[in-house]
Scaffold this motif. Structure first.
Motif, mmCIF file in Angstrom:
data_model
loop_
_atom_site.group_PDB
_atom_site.id
_atom_site.type_symbol
_atom_site.label_atom_id
_atom_site.label_comp_id
_atom_site.label_asym_id
_atom_site.label_seq_id
_atom_site.Cartn_x
_atom_site.Cartn_y
_atom_site.Cartn_z
ATOM 1 N N GLU A 135 -93.076 -54.396 -23.693
ATOM 2 C CA GLU A 135 -93.097 -55.723 -24.045
ATOM 3 C C GLU A 135 -93.204 -56.633 -24.545
ATOM 4 O O GLU A 135 -92.089 -57.213 -24.587
ATOM 5 C CB GLU A 135 -93.767 -54.883 -25.698
ATOM 6 C CG GLU A 135 -94.877 -53.652 -25.412
ATOM 7 C CD GLU A 135 -95.604 -53.629 -25.430
ATOM 8 O OE1 GLU A 135 -96.941 -54.430 -25.182
ATOM 9 O OE2 GLU A 135 -96.121 -52.736 -24.748
ATOM 10 N N GLU A 136 -93.680 -57.740 -23.788
ATOM 11 C CA GLU A 136 -93.545 -58.873 -24.646
ATOM 12 C C GLU A 136 -93.885 -59.427 -25.583
ATOM 13 O O GLU A 136 -95.138 -58.986 -25.842
ATOM 14 C CB GLU A 136 -93.672 -59.615 -23.247
ATOM 15 C CG GLU A 136 -93.284 -59.680 -21.968
ATOM 16 C CD GLU A 136 -94.531 -61.145 -21.468
ATOM 17 O OE1 GLU A 136 -95.178 -60.485 -20.072
ATOM 18 O OE2 GLU A 136 -94.193 -62.283 -21.123
ATOM 19 N N VAL A 137 -93.054 -60.038 -26.740
ATOM 20 C CA VAL A 137 -93.268 -60.321 -28.060
ATOM 21 C C VAL A 137 -92.977 -61.661 -28.230
ATOM 22 O O VAL A 137 -92.596 -62.195 -28.303
ATOM 23 C CB VAL A 137 -92.399 -59.554 -29.204
ATOM 24 C CG1 VAL A 137 -93.385 -60.005 -30.763
ATOM 25 C CG2 VAL A 137 -93.201 -58.246 -28.630
ATOM 26 N N ALA A 138 -94.439 -62.661 -28.568
ATOM 27 C CA ALA A 138 -94.492 -64.048 -29.414
ATOM 28 C C ALA A 138 -93.380 -64.051 -30.234
ATOM 29 O O ALA A 138 -93.771 -63.112 -30.959
ATOM 30 C CB ALA A 138 -95.868 -64.564 -28.673
ATOM 31 N N ARG A 139 -93.104 -64.691 -30.592
ATOM 32 C CA ARG A 139 -92.389 -65.056 -31.858
ATOM 33 C C ARG A 139 -93.375 -65.474 -32.346
ATOM 34 O O ARG A 139 -94.716 -65.790 -32.903
ATOM 35 C CB ARG A 139 -91.580 -66.675 -32.279
ATOM 36 C CG ARG A 139 -90.333 -65.944 -30.759
ATOM 37 C CD ARG A 139 -89.778 -67.591 -30.956
ATOM 38 N NE ARG A 139 -88.585 -67.518 -29.890
ATOM 39 C CZ ARG A 139 -88.136 -68.288 -29.940
ATOM 40 N NH1 ARG A 139 -87.820 -69.163 -30.540
ATOM 41 N NH2 ARG A 139 -86.595 -68.587 -29.129
ATOM 42 N N ASN A 140 -93.414 -64.548 -34.150
ATOM 43 C CA ASN A 140 -94.193 -64.383 -35.013
ATOM 44 C C ASN A 140 -93.159 -65.813 -36.321
ATOM 45 O O ASN A 140 -94.056 -65.858 -37.517
ATOM 46 C CB ASN A 140 -94.194 -63.419 -35.795
ATOM 47 C CG ASN A 140 -94.810 -62.025 -34.635
ATOM 48 O OD1 ASN A 140 -95.763 -62.634 -34.207
ATOM 49 N ND2 ASN A 140 -94.384 -61.277 -34.315
ATOM 50 N N ASP A 141 -92.677 -66.764 -36.157
ATOM 51 C CA ASP A 141 -91.558 -67.424 -37.077
ATOM 52 C C ASP A 141 -92.732 -67.967 -37.136
ATOM 53 O O ASP A 141 -92.419 -69.420 -38.343
ATOM 54 C CB ASP A 141 -90.152 -67.558 -36.801
ATOM 55 C CG ASP A 141 -90.376 -68.643 -35.306
ATOM 56 O OD1 ASP A 141 -91.483 -68.280 -34.698
ATOM 57 O OD2 ASP A 141 -88.997 -68.365 -35.462
ATOM 58 N N LYS A 142 -93.628 -68.435 -36.309
ATOM 59 C CA LYS A 142 -94.430 -69.930 -36.764
ATOM 60 C C LYS A 142 -95.914 -69.507 -37.142
ATOM 61 O O LYS A 142 -96.348 -68.457 -36.124
ATOM 62 C CB LYS A 142 -94.355 -71.106 -35.728
ATOM 63 C CG LYS A 142 -93.340 -70.789 -35.475
ATOM 64 C CD LYS A 142 -93.310 -72.892 -33.962
ATOM 65 C CE LYS A 142 -92.132 -72.958 -34.134
ATOM 66 N NZ LYS A 142 -91.667 -73.876 -33.051
ATOM 67 N N LEU B 220 -100.236 -65.519 -26.449
ATOM 68 C CA LEU B 220 -100.381 -65.283 -27.274
ATOM 69 C C LEU B 220 -100.172 -63.385 -27.736
ATOM 70 O O LEU B 220 -101.603 -62.823 -28.913
ATOM 71 C CB LEU B 220 -101.483 -65.524 -27.701
ATOM 72 C CG LEU B 220 -102.142 -66.942 -27.856
ATOM 73 C CD1 LEU B 220 -103.780 -67.098 -28.165
ATOM 74 C CD2 LEU B 220 -101.529 -68.147 -28.970
ATOM 75 N N ALA B 221 -99.283 -62.821 -27.883
ATOM 76 C CA ALA B 221 -99.069 -61.540 -27.389
ATOM 77 C C ALA B 221 -98.614 -61.075 -29.237
ATOM 78 O O ALA B 221 -98.132 -61.528 -29.639
ATOM 79 C CB ALA B 221 -97.664 -61.145 -26.605
ATOM 80 N N SER B 222 -99.459 -60.337 -29.517
ATOM 81 C CA SER B 222 -98.806 -59.910 -30.419
ATOM 82 C C SER B 222 -98.212 -60.272 -31.672
ATOM 83 O O SER B 222 -97.767 -60.496 -32.921
ATOM 84 C CB SER B 222 -97.008 -59.185 -30.189
ATOM 85 O OG SER B 222 -96.604 -58.041 -29.675
ATOM 86 N N ASN B 223 -99.557 -60.656 -32.268
ATOM 87 C CA ASN B 223 -99.818 -62.168 -33.148
ATOM 88 C C ASN B 223 -100.922 -61.484 -33.997
ATOM 89 O O ASN B 223 -101.228 -62.329 -34.646
ATOM 90 C CB ASN B 223 -101.092 -63.082 -32.665
ATOM 91 C CG ASN B 223 -98.945 -63.642 -32.208
ATOM 92 O OD1 ASN B 223 -98.484 -64.086 -33.195
ATOM 93 N ND2 ASN B 223 -99.336 -64.441 -30.803
ATOM 94 N N GLN B 224 -102.141 -59.863 -33.760
ATOM 95 C CA GLN B 224 -102.441 -59.397 -34.638
ATOM 96 C C GLN B 224 -103.979 -60.683 -34.308
ATOM 97 O O GLN B 224 -104.387 -60.293 -35.290
ATOM 98 C CB GLN B 224 -102.578 -59.464 -36.055
ATOM 99 C CG GLN B 224 -101.406 -58.371 -36.213
ATOM 100 C CD GLN B 224 -100.562 -58.064 -37.888
ATOM 101 O OE1 GLN B 224 -101.647 -58.067 -38.427
ATOM 102 N NE2 GLN B 224 -99.699 -57.627 -37.134
#
Length: 199
Positions: free
Chosen positions: A16-23, A57-61
């Motif tokens: 799975e490609e996961v976009a960063r969620n630290d921003k 915008l992957a995996s950002n709910q």
């Protein structure tokens, strides 16, 4: 054709490609304006002359529907010849706008649209790539319904993933096994039918 892989078993097809969620990201795509060059989250959105090169915008709910103006052919006309839109693993719903698929499909070299692991419903978008040698569409793990669009019979895919859409039905276009798809076609757990033996 030689080299065509047909995947018909369930399972994870790739990491799975996961976009960063630290921003911080806005919680809805309806609130996102791709022309907003003041957005500084460079790990998620890249701009070139007001046209999106990559929108990751992957995996950002993210919730809600995809706005038809998220990407348009007019925006694409000002940018490079490769386009990547990654919306996988969110909570997006509703129908998938044909205008967005059309924008991605106009790329001359690379057309990648990844929208798996959401809750999209209704028909698949009719627009699809017809010239990009590196083109991948992934609509797996949704609730799409109905037939494969007739327009897809004349499109060119490197890879096409439609699995885990139990309401997809109808006949797989014979052209999928005669040059339209050059590498991978995956459609497990659908009600699509067709002959899987290339000529």
């Amino acid at each position: 054709p030689a080299g065509l892989l047909v995947h018909s078993t369930p399972g994870v097809r790739r990491s799975e490609e996961v976009a960063r969620n630290d921003k911080e990201l806005k919680p809805s795509l309806s609130d996102h304006d791709p022309r907003d060059v003041t957005n500084t989250n460079e790990d998620v959105v890249h701009y070139s002359s007001f046209a999106v090169l990559q929108l990751l915008l992957a995996s950002n709910q993210l919730e809600g529907t995809v706005p038809p103006t998220l990407l348009t052919p007019e925006m694409v006309a000002y940018g490079p010849t490769g386009w990547i839109l990654n919306l996988q693993s969110n909570r997006l719903s509703g129908t998938f706008p044909n205008s967005v698929s059309l924008a991605v499909s106009t790329a001359a070299l690379q057309a990648i649209l990844i929208a798996n692991n959401n809750s999209f419903i209704g028909p698949l978008p009719s627009a699809c790539p017809n010239s990009a040698p590196n083109s991948e569409y992934d609509f797996s793990y949704n609730q799409f319904a109905g037939d494969i669009p007739t327009s897809w019979a004349s499109c060119k895919f490197r890879s096409l993933y439609l699995g885990m859409n139990p309401y997809l039905n109808g006949t797989i276009p014979s052209t999928f096994f005669n040059g339209s798809i050059t590498f991978m076609f995956s459609a497990p757990f659908t009600n699509l039918t067709g002959t899987l033996s290339p000529p």
